[in-house]
Design a protein around this motif. Sequence first.
Motif, PDB file in Angstrom:
ATOM      1  N   LYS A 657      43.159  52.842  34.288  1.00 49.02           N
ATOM      2  CA  LYS A 657      42.890  53.977  34.955  1.00 49.02           C
ATOM      3  C   LYS A 657      41.498  53.744  35.912  1.00 49.02           C
ATOM      4  N   THR A 658      41.643  53.341  37.227  1.00 46.61           N
ATOM      5  CA  THR A 658      40.800  52.914  38.164  1.00 46.61           C
ATOM      6  C   THR A 658      40.059  54.193  38.945  1.00 46.61           C
ATOM      7  N   ALA A 659      40.889  54.878  39.354  1.00 48.08           N
ATOM      8  CA  ALA A 659      40.651  56.031  40.373  1.00 48.08           C
ATOM      9  C   ALA A 659      40.120  57.021  39.452  1.00 48.08           C
ATOM     10  N   LYS A 660      39.407  58.032  40.226  1.00 52.50           N
ATOM     11  CA  LYS A 660      38.753  59.257  39.579  1.00 52.50           C
ATOM     12  C   LYS A 660      39.048  60.386  40.411  1.00 52.50           C
ATOM     13  N   GLU A 686      35.941  54.857  31.760  1.00 54.54           N
ATOM     14  CA  GLU A 686      37.463  54.793  32.196  1.00 54.54           C
ATOM     15  C   GLU A 686      37.623  56.150  33.261  1.00 54.54           C
ATOM     16  N   ASN A 687      38.486  55.816  34.148  1.00 55.12           N
ATOM     17  CA  ASN A 687      38.596  57.108  35.037  1.00 55.12           C
ATOM     18  C   ASN A 687      40.078  57.658  34.853  1.00 55.12           C
ATOM     19  N   PRO A 697      43.239  43.234  36.305  1.00 54.69           N
ATOM     20  CA  PRO A 697      41.783  42.969  36.812  1.00 54.69           C
ATOM     21  C   PRO A 697      40.858  42.313  35.612  1.00 54.69           C
ATOM     22  N   ARG A 698      40.264  41.256  35.868  1.00 59.29           N
ATOM     23  CA  ARG A 698      39.549  40.388  35.057  1.00 59.29           C
ATOM     24  C   ARG A 698      38.171  40.746  34.937  1.00 59.29           C
ATOM     25  N   LYS A 699      37.260  40.218  34.058  1.00 60.60           N
ATOM     26  CA  LYS A 699      36.018  40.625  33.889  1.00 60.60           C
ATOM     27  C   LYS A 699      35.247  39.844  34.707  1.00 60.60           C
ATOM     28  N   PRO A 714      36.526  50.215  36.253  1.00 59.55           N
ATOM     29  CA  PRO A 714      37.191  50.096  35.065  1.00 59.55           C
ATOM     30  C   PRO A 714      38.167  48.900  35.015  1.00 59.55           C
ATOM     31  N   ILE A 715      37.949  48.286  34.023  1.00 56.57           N
ATOM     32  CA  ILE A 715      39.129  47.089  33.631  1.00 56.57           C
ATOM     33  C   ILE A 715      39.433  47.092  32.247  1.00 56.57           C
TER      34      ILE A 715
END
Length: 732
Positions: A657-660, A686-687, A697-699, A714-715
């Motif tokens: 969950k990347t977007a908010k 976390e969005n 998506p990695r660290k 968030p990843i």
Amino acid sequence: RAPPVTYRHHYDLDHPTQALCRTAALVTSHWITLITAKIAIPAIVNGTNKFTNTLRVSPENYLEKMRLPRTNTFLLTLTACVLGAGCFSNSKSNTETEPESSAFAGTVVDGADNLVAGATVYLIPNTAIDTTEITSEDIRSGSAEDRDEPLEDAVAAGGTTFTQAVTDSAGAFEFDEVPDGEFFVYVEPAGTEYIPGGSWCRDSVDASGLRTNLDATILISSSPSTAATYVGMTSCLVCHPDEDTEKGAAHRLGFTVPNKLSSLQDDNEHPDVFEGNGYFKLGTSYLDGFKVYLHDPDFSRGFDDFQTSITDPALTGGVVYAILWLWKDASEKYYITIENIINTGDTMSPATREVKLNYGGPVYKQRYMIEWPGLNGLYPILQFQPAGDEDKFDRTRKQFRDYHFDFFWDKTLNEIKTPDVTKNINRNCLGCHATGYTQFVDSGTGEVLCDSLEDPGGEYDIDGDGTINDLNIGCETCHGPGSEHVAANKARFILAPENITPSREVMLCDRCHDRLIGNGPNTHNDVPMNPDGLFPPAGISRAEYLASFVETKGPTASQNWPDDIHAKSHHQHVPDYLKAGHYRNSSHLMSCSQCHNTHAGTGNEHYLREDPNDPDQPMCLTCHQDYIGTSADHTTEILGVAHAKGIATCVDCHMIKTAKTGSGDYGFLLDNPTGTSTDPFITYFENDITSHVFDVPRKTNVGVKGVTPGSAMPIPYTNSCGTCHDPSKLQF
């Protein structure tokens, strides 16, 4: 329909008697077959017959097609019977068979069984699907437009070289031979009623699966004409009562009258839809209401200049500018009263305004739309966030959030002001929510206002003409206006999303799940419209949408995270999805509805067809079982470490969950939050809007490594993986 007759005998065509006998036998057998069918099924018409090269003919005109007079039928039959016995005995073999046919034939029909003539059926090689990477910049610049509609772009680029056939007047097509390879069977109709695609276009089929199929039926979608009008969801449900589950979808609960559901809305799947209205306290004046403090503004921000609090910030040194009092009266009317605290000489304070509509509530947030004296539009002012928490230091993650209080505040004079007429929701929001949306300019106020379809089951009279309008997404948003469909009383003149190209079906959602600037005559905002003031019709291609209905082609870089891959702002699902392998590949082209049931009623979050948290992962393994086996096998292959079933699900890694849009929630915590300025250094978030890129998506991502946790993208590593792994060193 007469059964096909297949001949497996071999004849010596150099033998004149055998040649004559073969002709007589074939013609007679077909005539007998058709007469038999006519006797058994008096209503038979348009039967398929392979002998006539897939032309559909009736028993009455069959002999005319064969140019044989009816009066010769008995003689021909008798001749065949007499000569046939001798001829067949001299045939090369009664058991030897010819090689299997390499032909492919059938008909193209619509949902009402109308035969579709003049349509071109293409065999698109799966190798012709352009899977070249699409980046965010490719979308913004338009350079992805040669490959962002997989099937139609393939035909545009190489269609003249593809194996193809055109349906005849009876809707029949035939390929004499299917070349080797795998193909998407794609139909491009003539005229304007039908939409490109067809029921065979989503999966590539090996040539062996097409060869010998001589009775294929390809369904293609009809569509309403430009003259069709909207009839409303109430009318649709008369004939389609099984689809009333849609009443409980979040799409149907977008706009509501406060604490009241219309007859086309229910809260079965979202029982907390009116949670935010619970903060409005019953009273006889605003002083009985619930207080939301607006304090310590930052006027360099966008729509949320003010911080919010439900306790008095002055107690901890904050500077309060205004209070929003939330209250309701005995007649269940809801109000927000604006009280100016920092400027007690403000003659407009206190300003009490009725909340006419809520927006949202089923998921993540709810906003309140207020009227204003002298204006006819409605204006947003405040956002409630169910997952918000006053103990979170981040100003955007509190219980309430300033949502365009700047419309009502003169930051120079510190006074309440009348909002600018360009800021109403009629102009800026309802285009993506109200079915049958149109705009007009109010001659009295200068506001751009709107109208939508009138339905007795609707929510609110948005244009003030005394008739209730439907302000939410209904059947005709995706299927098109239904007047012609109702008049035809059959499955015609209405869009069937499953029978159009997957890219056009995705466009049904893309019209609103995008973040572009519309091309309307009165507005240049998030509402997609063309210069004639029309909203994009259902079934539109992405190419036409980009050419006529929007001024921009993709979200700006600032609306994505620093990697410029993953959305940071909400309603950007489709720009993310264009980058995904699910959208463009050589085997199965997916659309949104394959995972989501847009009619709701599944019992799963976001109306997913399967539970994404089921440890057996039916949501993904339905398609990916052969590829990834168990999750343990998959993660061992990719990461070198097994993750047994139940430890990590597919979506834990692939749909972060990347977007908010609301408040989001805590992810990995490096320490216990205190609600103070040290929290951004110890709290990952976390969005609430899931990425549809489907990557992991990695660290090492530029939006994460070396970034203060409170500002990091968030990843998985800072959320679900943080259960077992330690992200504490990422910021360093």
